[in-house]
Scaffold this motif. Structure first.
Motif, PDB file in Angstrom:
ATOM      1  N   THR A 163      59.763  30.340 -21.148  1.00  0.00           N
ATOM      2  CA  THR A 163      59.653  31.765 -21.523  1.00  0.00           C
ATOM      3  C   THR A 163      59.870  32.718 -20.338  1.00  0.00           C
ATOM      4  OG1 THR A 163      57.248  31.465 -21.495  1.00  0.00           O
ATOM      5  CG2 THR A 163      58.271  31.559 -23.654  1.00  0.00           C
ATOM      6  N   ASN A 164      60.568  32.243 -19.337  1.00  0.00           N
ATOM      7  CA  ASN A 164      60.996  33.101 -18.222  1.00  0.00           C
ATOM      8  C   ASN A 164      59.866  33.810 -17.493  1.00  0.00           C
ATOM      9  OD1 ASN A 164      63.491  32.256 -18.992  1.00  0.00           O
ATOM     10  ND2 ASN A 164      64.024  34.140 -20.071  1.00  0.00           N
ATOM     11  N   GLU A 165      58.704  33.139 -17.444  1.00  0.00           N
ATOM     12  CA  GLU A 165      57.627  33.701 -16.630  1.00  0.00           C
ATOM     13  C   GLU A 165      57.908  33.400 -15.164  1.00  0.00           C
ATOM     14  OE1 GLU A 165      55.908  31.292 -19.161  1.00  0.00           O
ATOM     15  OE2 GLU A 165      54.606  32.690 -20.264  1.00  0.00           O
ATOM     16  N   ASN A 166      57.237  34.115 -14.289  1.00  0.00           N
ATOM     17  CA  ASN A 166      57.388  33.891 -12.853  1.00  0.00           C
ATOM     18  C   ASN A 166      56.569  32.658 -12.462  1.00  0.00           C
ATOM     19  OD1 ASN A 166      57.262  34.322  -9.909  1.00  0.00           O
ATOM     20  ND2 ASN A 166      58.024  36.362 -10.400  1.00  0.00           N
ATOM     21  N   PRO A 167      57.105  31.745 -11.648  1.00  0.00           N
ATOM     22  CA  PRO A 167      56.314  30.556 -11.297  1.00  0.00           C
ATOM     23  C   PRO A 167      55.243  30.863 -10.248  1.00  0.00           C
ATOM     24  CG  PRO A 167      58.430  30.481 -10.187  1.00  0.00           C
ATOM     25  CD  PRO A 167      58.464  31.700 -11.073  1.00  0.00           C
ATOM     26  N   TYR A 168      55.326  32.025  -9.621  1.00  0.00           N
ATOM     27  CA  TYR A 168      54.355  32.379  -8.580  1.00  0.00           C
ATOM     28  C   TYR A 168      53.296  33.309  -9.159  1.00  0.00           C
ATOM     29  CZ  TYR A 168      58.086  30.361  -5.915  1.00  0.00           C
ATOM     30  OH  TYR A 168      59.044  29.480  -5.473  1.00  0.00           O
ATOM     31  N   PRO A 169      52.090  33.292  -8.561  1.00  0.00           N
ATOM     32  CA  PRO A 169      51.060  34.205  -9.081  1.00  0.00           C
ATOM     33  C   PRO A 169      51.412  35.648  -8.712  1.00  0.00           C
ATOM     34  CG  PRO A 169      50.282  33.043  -7.121  1.00  0.00           C
ATOM     35  CD  PRO A 169      51.628  32.473  -7.438  1.00  0.00           C
ATOM     36  N   PRO A 170      50.768  36.619  -9.345  1.00  0.00           N
ATOM     37  CA  PRO A 170      51.013  38.006  -8.935  1.00  0.00           C
ATOM     38  C   PRO A 170      50.531  38.240  -7.500  1.00  0.00           C
ATOM     39  CG  PRO A 170      49.450  37.909 -10.779  1.00  0.00           C
ATOM     40  CD  PRO A 170      49.836  36.511 -10.461  1.00  0.00           C
ATOM     41  N   SER A 171      50.935  39.343  -6.917  1.00  0.00           N
ATOM     42  CA  SER A 171      50.519  39.695  -5.551  1.00  0.00           C
ATOM     43  C   SER A 171      48.987  39.667  -5.432  1.00  0.00           C
ATOM     44  CB  SER A 171      51.029  41.111  -5.243  1.00  0.00           C
ATOM     45  OG  SER A 171      50.198  41.741  -4.304  1.00  0.00           O
ATOM     46  N   PRO A 172      48.452  39.176  -4.291  1.00  0.00           N
ATOM     47  CA  PRO A 172      46.993  39.199  -4.097  1.00  0.00           C
ATOM     48  C   PRO A 172      46.433  40.623  -4.226  1.00  0.00           C
ATOM     49  CG  PRO A 172      48.099  38.008  -2.311  1.00  0.00           C
ATOM     50  CD  PRO A 172      49.183  38.573  -3.165  1.00  0.00           C
ATOM     51  N   LYS A 173      47.273  41.602  -3.940  1.00  0.00           N
ATOM     52  CA  LYS A 173      46.806  43.004  -4.066  1.00  0.00           C
ATOM     53  C   LYS A 173      46.549  43.388  -5.527  1.00  0.00           C
ATOM     54  CE  LYS A 173      48.652  44.517   0.256  1.00  0.00           C
ATOM     55  NZ  LYS A 173      49.813  44.985   0.962  1.00  0.00           N
ATOM     56  N   VAL A 174      47.255  42.711  -6.436  1.00  0.00           N
ATOM     57  CA  VAL A 174      47.032  42.958  -7.872  1.00  0.00           C
ATOM     58  C   VAL A 174      45.633  42.467  -8.256  1.00  0.00           C
ATOM     59  CG1 VAL A 174      47.761  42.252 -10.202  1.00  0.00           C
ATOM     60  CG2 VAL A 174      49.479  42.848  -8.479  1.00  0.00           C
ATOM     61  N   ILE A 175      45.308  41.267  -7.786  1.00  0.00           N
ATOM     62  CA  ILE A 175      43.999  40.672  -8.121  1.00  0.00           C
ATOM     63  C   ILE A 175      42.881  41.554  -7.553  1.00  0.00           C
ATOM     64  CG2 ILE A 175      42.613  38.533  -8.020  1.00  0.00           C
ATOM     65  CD1 ILE A 175      45.530  38.274  -9.309  1.00  0.00           C
ATOM     66  N   GLU A 176      43.106  42.012  -6.317  1.00  0.00           N
ATOM     67  CA  GLU A 176      42.133  42.888  -5.657  1.00  0.00           C
ATOM     68  C   GLU A 176      41.945  44.181  -6.469  1.00  0.00           C
ATOM     69  OE1 GLU A 176      42.526  45.003  -1.504  1.00  0.00           O
ATOM     70  OE2 GLU A 176      43.108  42.896  -1.364  1.00  0.00           O
ATOM     71  N   ALA A 177      43.046  44.790  -6.872  1.00  0.00           N
ATOM     72  CA  ALA A 177      42.979  46.071  -7.594  1.00  0.00           C
ATOM     73  C   ALA A 177      42.275  45.903  -8.942  1.00  0.00           C
ATOM     74  CB  ALA A 177      44.385  46.618  -7.802  1.00  0.00           C
ATOM     75  N   ILE A 178      42.567  44.777  -9.628  1.00  0.00           N
ATOM     76  CA  ILE A 178      41.941  44.552 -10.936  1.00  0.00           C
ATOM     77  C   ILE A 178      40.441  44.302 -10.748  1.00  0.00           C
ATOM     78  CG2 ILE A 178      41.808  42.988 -12.929  1.00  0.00           C
ATOM     79  CD1 ILE A 178      44.854  42.711 -12.769  1.00  0.00           C
ATOM     80  N   SER A 179      40.089  43.506  -9.723  1.00  0.00           N
ATOM     81  CA  SER A 179      38.664  43.221  -9.481  1.00  0.00           C
ATOM     82  C   SER A 179      37.903  44.524  -9.198  1.00  0.00           C
ATOM     83  CB  SER A 179      38.484  42.293  -8.289  1.00  0.00           C
ATOM     84  OG  SER A 179      39.320  41.198  -8.432  1.00  0.00           O
ATOM     85  N   LYS A 180      38.516  45.385  -8.417  1.00  0.00           N
ATOM     86  CA  LYS A 180      37.885  46.677  -8.104  1.00  0.00           C
ATOM     87  C   LYS A 180      37.674  47.494  -9.381  1.00  0.00           C
ATOM     88  CE  LYS A 180      38.967  48.613  -3.633  1.00  0.00           C
ATOM     89  NZ  LYS A 180      40.101  49.271  -2.988  1.00  0.00           N
ATOM     90  N   GLU A 181      38.683  47.462 -10.235  1.00  0.00           N
ATOM     91  CA  GLU A 181      38.624  48.251 -11.472  1.00  0.00           C
ATOM     92  C   GLU A 181      37.532  47.706 -12.404  1.00  0.00           C
ATOM     93  OE1 GLU A 181      40.534  51.003 -11.678  1.00  0.00           O
ATOM     94  OE2 GLU A 181      39.559  51.486 -13.585  1.00  0.00           O
ATOM     95  N   VAL A 182      37.350  46.373 -12.375  1.00  0.00           N
ATOM     96  CA  VAL A 182      36.311  45.756 -13.208  1.00  0.00           C
ATOM     97  C   VAL A 182      34.937  46.324 -12.824  1.00  0.00           C
ATOM     98  CG1 VAL A 182      35.086  43.575 -13.695  1.00  0.00           C
ATOM     99  CG2 VAL A 182      37.578  43.629 -13.676  1.00  0.00           C
ATOM    100  N   GLY A 183      34.765  46.562 -11.522  1.00  0.00           N
ATOM    101  CA  GLY A 183      33.500  47.111 -11.044  1.00  0.00           C
ATOM    102  C   GLY A 183      33.318  48.581 -11.373  1.00  0.00           C
ATOM    103  N   LYS A 184      34.360  49.214 -11.891  1.00  0.00           N
ATOM    104  CA  LYS A 184      34.254  50.650 -12.230  1.00  0.00           C
ATOM    105  C   LYS A 184      33.786  50.817 -13.670  1.00  0.00           C
ATOM    106  CE  LYS A 184      37.646  52.659  -9.123  1.00  0.00           C
ATOM    107  NZ  LYS A 184      38.944  53.304  -9.236  1.00  0.00           N
ATOM    108  N   ASP A 185      34.177  51.941 -14.293  1.00  0.00           N
ATOM    109  CA  ASP A 185      33.590  52.248 -15.594  1.00  0.00           C
ATOM    110  C   ASP A 185      34.468  51.849 -16.780  1.00  0.00           C
ATOM    111  OD1 ASP A 185      31.614  53.091 -17.220  1.00  0.00           O
ATOM    112  OD2 ASP A 185      31.402  55.034 -16.256  1.00  0.00           O
TER     113      ASP A 185
END
Ligand code: PMP
Length: 352
Positions: free
Chosen positions: A31-53
């Protein structure tokens, strides 16, 4: 029992996406997904957002993300529309720009969602055959009655149409909207985005699902003249004012801003694509010239269906579309180098 379906529900002929097997240790190239994970900065940004409202609705205007995408392309926020994956952006575009009674044009072969939307929204369409080498015959897309849509590079053929020809199609449909679906453009020479300020009838649609490795987050976007974008916003606000959630907005913004990671992973995929193409050719496959993160290939001595089935038995998934209209081809997503080495070894045993 009485049929309680609306005529629209009865008309719907859903597109069935590739399999998502819930199984460990499969090599998934379907299904033409990327074999690599997203940028570590994406994970960081999402984790930060989880801690918000998360109690609060996201911004319906999506200014922050629109602004980041606009800046990346040298456009204005008003030129950017965002949706829940580019499939949704495509659906809104069909509703906003194509009309019942006016025939639109798209190639045959192409992305199989287009006829699904056209039928659903009562839009007549003509499927324009590709040339025998699978390239697009540009002149057949001039002077459409209701508009034009095609992917560039095309899917599943993987072939790129140079920008000068894309421009010709746009120029020869000035009274209609021409939609270029650039799902795979980051693996190809150049985007039509640079023409957006020049042509008010051009809409370019892209996705974060492929080159940005965010298929699971569901973010797609359209780039075009402000009038076109306003039409899309109007459609969106009539269906769902909040198609993108707070986590998706934060993650997508971090992805578009991390240029270095994007470049590094894209280049790795391109290098692997060159290697896979050579290996497949050495095994006797015909491989179309790819400008995407997949290759479209056919073996003169073995049925595509058999190759697909034998690989599946060995826990390797590729895409087989059925006999019509693509005949003997399979589509293979470019995975990591290690996955592709295993794939080539296995496919070599099958066709050898
Ligand atoms: N356009 C084309 C040509 C595609 O192949 C795909 C992926 N199947 C899409 C659009 C949709 O991608 P997404 O909804 O994940 O953005």
């Amino acid at each position: 029992m009485t049929n309680l379906w609306s005529s629209m529900a009865q008309r719907a002929e859903p597109y069935i996406p590739g399999e998502q097997l819930n199984k460990e240790n499969i090599i998934k190239l379907n299904t033409n997904e990327n074999p690599y994970p997203p940028s570590p900065k994406v994970i960081e940004a999402i984790s930060k957002e989880v801690g918000k409202d998360l109690r609060l609705y996201p911004s319906p205007t999506m200014e922050d993300l629109r602004c980041s995408i606009a800046r990346y392309y040298g456009l204005e926020t008003e030129n950017v529309f965002i949706g829940n994956g580019s499939d949704e952006v495509l659906a809104f575009s069909f509703m906003a720009f194509f009309e019942p009674g006016k025939q639109i044009l798209f190639p045959n072969i192409t992305y199989s969602f287009y006829p699904v939307y056209a039928k659903l929204f009562h839009i007549p369409y003509k499927e324009v055959p590709l040339n025998s080498d699978f390239t697009v015959n540009v002149e057949n897309f001039f002077h459409s009655d209701g508009g034009v849509i095609f992917p560039n590079p095309n899917a599943p053929t993987s072939i790129y149409l140079p920008l000068e020809y894309v421009e010709k199609i746009v120029q020869n449909n000035r009274e209609k909207v021409v939609i270029i679906d650039e799902a795979y453009i980051d693996f190809a020479p150049e985007s039509a985005v640079k023409l957006v300020n020049q042509y008010d009838n051009l809409l370019v649609i892209q996705t974060m699902s492929k080159s940005r490795a965010l298929a699971g987050l569901r973010v797609g976007f359209a780039l075009g003249n402000e009038q076109l974008i306003q039409a899309l916003i109007r459609m969106k606000d009539s269906f769902n004012s909040y198609p993108i959630d707070r986590l998706a907005m934060a993650g997508a913004k971090a992805a578009i801003e991390d240029q270095a990671y994007f470049k590094e992973t894209t280049e790795k995929i391109l290098t692997t694509r060159t290697w896979v193409t050579k290996q497949l050719e050495a095994l006797g496959f015909k491989v179309l010239p790819s400008s995407t993160n997949f290759v479209f290939a056919s073996h003169p001595e073995m049925a595509a269906e058999k190759i697909y089935e034998e690989l599946r038995e060995k826990d390797m998934l590729i895409r087989y579309f059925g006999k019509e209209p693509i005949d003997n081809f399979v589509r293979i997503t470019i995975g990591t180098r290690k996955e592709m080495e295993q794939f080539i070894e296995t496919v070599g045993e099958i066709v050898g």
